[in-house]
Design an enzyme around this catalytic site. Structure first.
Site, mmCIF file in Angstrom:
data_model
loop_
_atom_site.group_PDB
_atom_site.id
_atom_site.type_symbol
_atom_site.label_atom_id
_atom_site.label_comp_id
_atom_site.label_asym_id
_atom_site.label_seq_id
_atom_site.Cartn_x
_atom_site.Cartn_y
_atom_site.Cartn_z
ATOM 1 C CD GLU A 41 -1.506 4.684 4.538
ATOM 2 O OE1 GLU A 41 -1.004 5.534 5.326
ATOM 3 O OE2 GLU A 41 -2.178 3.702 4.929
ATOM 4 C CB CYS A 71 -10.700 -3.075 0.931
ATOM 5 S SG CYS A 71 -10.170 -2.365 -0.642
ATOM 6 C CG ASN A 76 -0.442 -0.223 2.515
ATOM 7 O OD1 ASN A 76 0.593 -0.866 2.655
ATOM 8 N ND2 ASN A 76 -1.112 0.276 3.531
ATOM 9 C CB CYS A 107 -8.552 -4.855 -3.237
ATOM 10 S SG CYS A 107 -7.508 -3.405 -2.968
ATOM 11 C CB CYS A 133 -5.309 -1.443 -1.424
ATOM 12 S SG CYS A 133 -6.616 -0.753 -0.425
ATOM 13 C CD GLU A 159 -5.181 -6.118 -1.067
ATOM 14 O OE1 GLU A 159 -4.761 -4.941 -1.011
ATOM 15 O OE2 GLU A 159 -5.785 -6.657 -0.138
HETATM 16 N N1 THU Z 1 -5.145 -1.713 2.812
HETATM 17 C C1 THU Z 1 -4.586 -2.495 1.841
HETATM 18 O O1 THU Z 1 -3.524 -2.163 1.289
HETATM 19 N N2 THU Z 1 -5.225 -3.624 1.497
HETATM 20 C C2 THU Z 1 -6.349 -4.101 2.074
HETATM 21 O O2 THU Z 1 -6.895 -5.093 1.640
HETATM 22 C C3 THU Z 1 -6.905 -3.417 3.245
HETATM 23 C C4 THU Z 1 -6.388 -2.043 3.476
HETATM 24 C C5 THU Z 1 -4.457 -0.475 3.193
HETATM 25 C C6 THU Z 1 -5.149 0.787 2.778
HETATM 26 C C7 THU Z 1 -4.554 1.773 3.757
HETATM 27 O O3 THU Z 1 -3.293 2.219 3.266
HETATM 28 C C8 THU Z 1 -4.312 0.947 5.007
HETATM 29 O O4 THU Z 1 -4.345 -0.400 4.592
HETATM 30 C C9 THU Z 1 -5.344 1.172 6.093
HETATM 31 O O5 THU Z 1 -6.627 1.057 5.593
#
Ligand code: THU
Length: 146
Positions: free
Chosen positions: A52, A105, A50, A108, A61, A63
């Site tokens: 941000e 999520c 991920n 994704c 994310c 994925e």
């Molecule tokens: N996140 C992912 O990278 N993948 C997921 O399946 C769940 C959430 C990340 C998004 C964000 O950067 C952090 O986790 C908190 O939500």
């Protein structure tokens, strides 16, 4: 198997790749690093983490970053220079360094569905736990509907 062929990685190995990828996350706002490893039908393993952003909705994310990497690093076979075929994701392994298991999520799930993802592997009590993709996104919408 001849000596140049690679063995298909095990679920344990895929989770390990996802864990390594999570260490490359940029997650200073959530402190929730995630890594994903995609096993493709051509044998490649593609990872993502991920990433941000200070402008929070712009974070992506693990994925989806892995899926984008899969496309941009794929073999170009069409005459006009784009990928002519959707890759198939045989499995996606996901590791959240702060949460176990870490399921993908909703956004994704839909992106992975585009590429016919067949299996999801998460870690439960340190062991791989595999789910059929249909279990996490039943009755889904995909490219064949268009
Ligand atoms: N996140 C992912 O990278 N993948 C997921 O399946 C769940 C959430 C990340 C998004 C964000 O950067 C952090 O986790 C908190 O939500």
């Amino acid at each position: 198997m001849n000596s140049t062929e690679k063995a298909t990685p095990t679920d344990v190995e895929l989770l390990e790749k996802a864990r390594e990828a999570a260490h490359h996350a940029w997650a200073p706002y959530s402190s929730f690093p995630v890594g994903a490893a995609l096993l493709l039908d051509d044998g490649r393993v593609i990872t993502g983490s991920n990433v941000e952003n200070a402008s929070s909705p712009l974070g992506i994310c693990a994925e989806r970053n892995a899926a984008a990497h899969m496309i941009t690093s794929g073999e170009v076979t069409a005459d006009d220079g784009h990928l002519s075929q959707l890759p198939t994701i045989l499995a996606v392994a996901i590791v959240g360094l702060k949460a176990e298991p870490c399921y993908p999520c909703g956004a994704c799930r839909q992106v992975l569905r585009e590429f016919n993802c067949q299996r999801v592997i998460v870690s439960v009590d340190g062991e791989p736990h595999s789910l059929d993709f249909d279990e996490i996104l039943p009755n889904s919408f995909g490219p064949e509907a268009l």
